[in-house]
Design an enzyme around this catalytic site. Structure first.
Site, mmCIF file in Angstrom:
data_model
loop_
_atom_site.group_PDB
_atom_site.id
_atom_site.type_symbol
_atom_site.label_atom_id
_atom_site.label_comp_id
_atom_site.label_asym_id
_atom_site.label_seq_id
_atom_site.Cartn_x
_atom_site.Cartn_y
_atom_site.Cartn_z
ATOM 1 C CB CYS A 186 -7.896 1.366 2.383
ATOM 2 S SG CYS A 186 -7.451 0.358 3.794
ATOM 3 C CB CYS A 198 -10.469 -7.328 20.340
ATOM 4 S SG CYS A 198 -11.019 -6.065 21.472
ATOM 5 C CG ASP A 248 -16.814 -9.800 22.499
ATOM 6 O OD1 ASP A 248 -15.614 -9.451 22.502
ATOM 7 O OD2 ASP A 248 -17.514 -9.813 21.479
ATOM 8 C CB CYS A 260 -0.861 -0.031 1.250
ATOM 9 S SG CYS A 260 -1.677 1.519 1.594
ATOM 10 C CB CYS A 303 -1.550 -2.403 7.265
ATOM 11 S SG CYS A 303 -3.266 -2.389 6.772
ATOM 12 C CD GLU A 335 -23.177 -2.827 24.545
ATOM 13 O OE1 GLU A 335 -22.450 -3.814 24.363
ATOM 14 O OE2 GLU A 335 -22.746 -1.644 24.518
HETATM 15 N N1 SAH Z 1 -20.239 -9.081 21.752
HETATM 16 C C1 SAH Z 1 -20.490 -8.013 20.819
HETATM 17 C C2 SAH Z 1 -19.823 -6.688 21.206
HETATM 18 C C3 SAH Z 1 -18.377 -6.741 21.575
HETATM 19 S S1 SAH Z 1 -17.569 -5.161 21.625
HETATM 20 C C4 SAH Z 1 -20.093 -8.416 19.412
HETATM 21 O O1 SAH Z 1 -19.460 -9.432 19.186
HETATM 22 O O2 SAH Z 1 -20.465 -7.683 18.479
HETATM 23 C C5 SAH Z 1 -17.626 -4.690 23.273
HETATM 24 C C6 SAH Z 1 -18.962 -4.099 23.691
HETATM 25 O O3 SAH Z 1 -18.859 -3.770 25.068
HETATM 26 C C7 SAH Z 1 -19.368 -2.808 22.981
HETATM 27 O O4 SAH Z 1 -20.655 -2.956 22.437
HETATM 28 C C8 SAH Z 1 -19.360 -1.744 24.095
HETATM 29 O O5 SAH Z 1 -20.375 -0.773 23.939
HETATM 30 C C9 SAH Z 1 -19.614 -2.606 25.313
HETATM 31 N N2 SAH Z 1 -19.139 -2.072 26.596
HETATM 32 C C10 SAH Z 1 -18.031 -1.325 26.864
HETATM 33 N N3 SAH Z 1 -17.897 -1.125 28.178
HETATM 34 C C11 SAH Z 1 -18.920 -1.778 28.790
HETATM 35 C C12 SAH Z 1 -19.325 -1.944 30.153
HETATM 36 N N4 SAH Z 1 -18.627 -1.410 31.151
HETATM 37 N N5 SAH Z 1 -20.419 -2.681 30.405
HETATM 38 C C13 SAH Z 1 -21.144 -3.236 29.403
HETATM 39 N N6 SAH Z 1 -20.820 -3.106 28.090
HETATM 40 C C14 SAH Z 1 -19.733 -2.387 27.784
#
Ligand code: SAH
Length: 389
Positions: free
Chosen positions: A92, A341, A314, A9, A18, A266
């Site tokens: 990109c 992540c 997550d 790129c 990247c 969430e």
């Molecule tokens: N499991 C989902 C989202 C993962 S990303 C998927 O796979 O798409 C992480 C998420 O955590 C986001 O949506 C963010 O808004 C939420 N988040 C961040 N801090 C948080 C908290 N303290 N309590 C609850 N949710 C939260």
């Protein structure tokens, strides 16, 4: 020795997005495997990373910053790391190509429609960013114009001309962000065309995603990620499942067929709204979603003596927190499936759970972000003793 090859790129050096640009894809995977092994290998076995067949143009969400360059020419692209200079990027390697084309078209239309780009220093001008999100399975395209004020005199002719150029666009939203700082989206929104959201299909389910809701950016790999998470869960139809940090409900809804009930928590209210709609449009009747801090919710569960059988978590890159993890230990679910992540914060949190009586059974890295250094991981932990807490 790693093979170094010419950068694919032309923007790579300035953009910096990247970091593994110089490595052939197999070497990128090998490096991520090594990194996961180094950071997490002491906890349990690391399975071979799941890579992509075609690791390019996977990003279904593209955000472009708009600015004037030193010759007062309008440019759009990516902020150079650590600066406010915009690196002009028209196409990109990892972004969706339709999204990139739409952004270039918008840039070319601005002068005709008397739209000024925002200047951070003087606080004048209007258009700050354009965000495009595309549903890979549905083909739906959402364009979000992020502007400094809601006043948009040429709105009607602009939207009409944009739709003529790009009939694939299914919705256009104006988002108002009048604050300083790095956050792209503001809190006020106005739908200019269509539904104001997109839908996409994952693992056989349909999901509505609003502009400010989180949605995984690599849908091809997301299916592998979720299938791994659900497979690790080994649900039998009897379990009460907690989907913590649930976003628009994707993991919980995908797992719901194997569970007695799923509760999702969430922080982002738009995402919770989407999750509730998503359960409904999929005819899923055993999922409930609630808005709030995951740690606070888990603490409440522990206080009320509720014991989920399985917890999916997550969290964002910063990982989970003390409140969530200590309450999880008090609730003592039999299984925990951690989707992460960031392997560094994951290692920290696994340490807490491991000293609280959980054993890591397996670790599955998934390459959600080819060409970048980021690694996604799914970890299965089980409770080692049956003692009630
Ligand atoms: N499991 C989902 C989202 C993962 S990303 C998927 O796979 O798409 C992480 C998420 O955590 C986001 O949506 C963010 O808004 C939420 N988040 C961040 N801090 C948080 C908290 N303290 N309590 C609850 N949710 C939260």
């Amino acid at each position: 020795m790693e093979t170094i090859r010419p950068l694919l790129c032309p923007h790579a050096k300035k953009c910096g997005g990247c970091q593994l640009q110089h490595l052939p894809y197999e070497k990128q995977l090998a490096r991520k495997q090594r990194r996961t092994q180094e950071l997490l290998g002491d906890f349990g076995p690391v399975l071979p990373i799941l890579g992509m067949e075609d690791p390019t143009h996977y990003r279904n969400k593209v955000t472009a910053a708009f600015a004037l360059d030193t010759n007062r020419k309008i440019v759009s692209g990516i902020y150079q790391p650590g600066s406010h200079a915009v690196v002009p990027v028209d196409d990109c390697l990892i972004e969706d190509e339709t999204a990139d084309r739409i952004i270039v078209s918008i840039r070319g239309m601005l002068r005709d429609f008397k739209i000024k780009v925002y200047d951070e220093r003087s606080g004048t001008g209007w258009l700050r960013h354009v965000l495009v999100r595309r549903g890979f399975s549905t083909g739906q395209v959402l364009v979000v114009l992020v502007a400094a004020s809601p006043v948009f005199p040429t709105q009607k002719p602009f939207v009409k001309a944009l739709l003529e150029k790009h009939p694939e666009i299914t919705s256009v939203v104006l988002n108002v962000n009048d604050r300083f700082g790095p956050v792209v989206l503001g809190t006020r929104e106005k739908v200019l065309f269509g539904e104001g959201s997109i839908e996409d299909l994952l693992c056989g389910y349909r999901f509505r995603i609003s502009p400010r809701s989180f949605y995984q950016i690599n849908p091809v790999q997301t299916e592998k990620l979720y299938r791994t998470a659900v497979d690790f869960a080994q649900l039998t139809g009897k379990e009460t499942v907690l989907d913590a940090y649930c976003g628009v409900g994707t993991i919980g809804i995908t797992a719901s067929v194997g569970a007695k009930q799923v509760i999702g928590v969430e922080l982002n209210r738009d995402a919770v709204g989407d999750a509730i709609v998503n359960a409904r449009i999929n005819g899923v009747k055993n999922c409930w979603f609630t808005a709030g801090d995951a740690g606070e919710y888990m603490e409440q569960m522990a206080r009320d003596g509720m014991r989920p059988d399985l917890v999916f978590l997550d969290p964002p890159r910063s990982g989970s927190d003390e409140r969530f993890l200590s309450s999880l230990l008090r609730c003592a679910p039999k299984r925990v499936v951690y989707v992460s992540c960031d392997p560094e914060t994951l290692a920290r949190d696994l340490g807490v759970l491991a000293s609280g009586g959980y054993k890591v059974q397996k670790i599955q890295p998934v390459d959600m972000f080819p060409y970048t250094r980021h690694v996604e991981t799914v970890v299965l932990m089980t409770k080692t003793d049956d003692g009630e807490k």
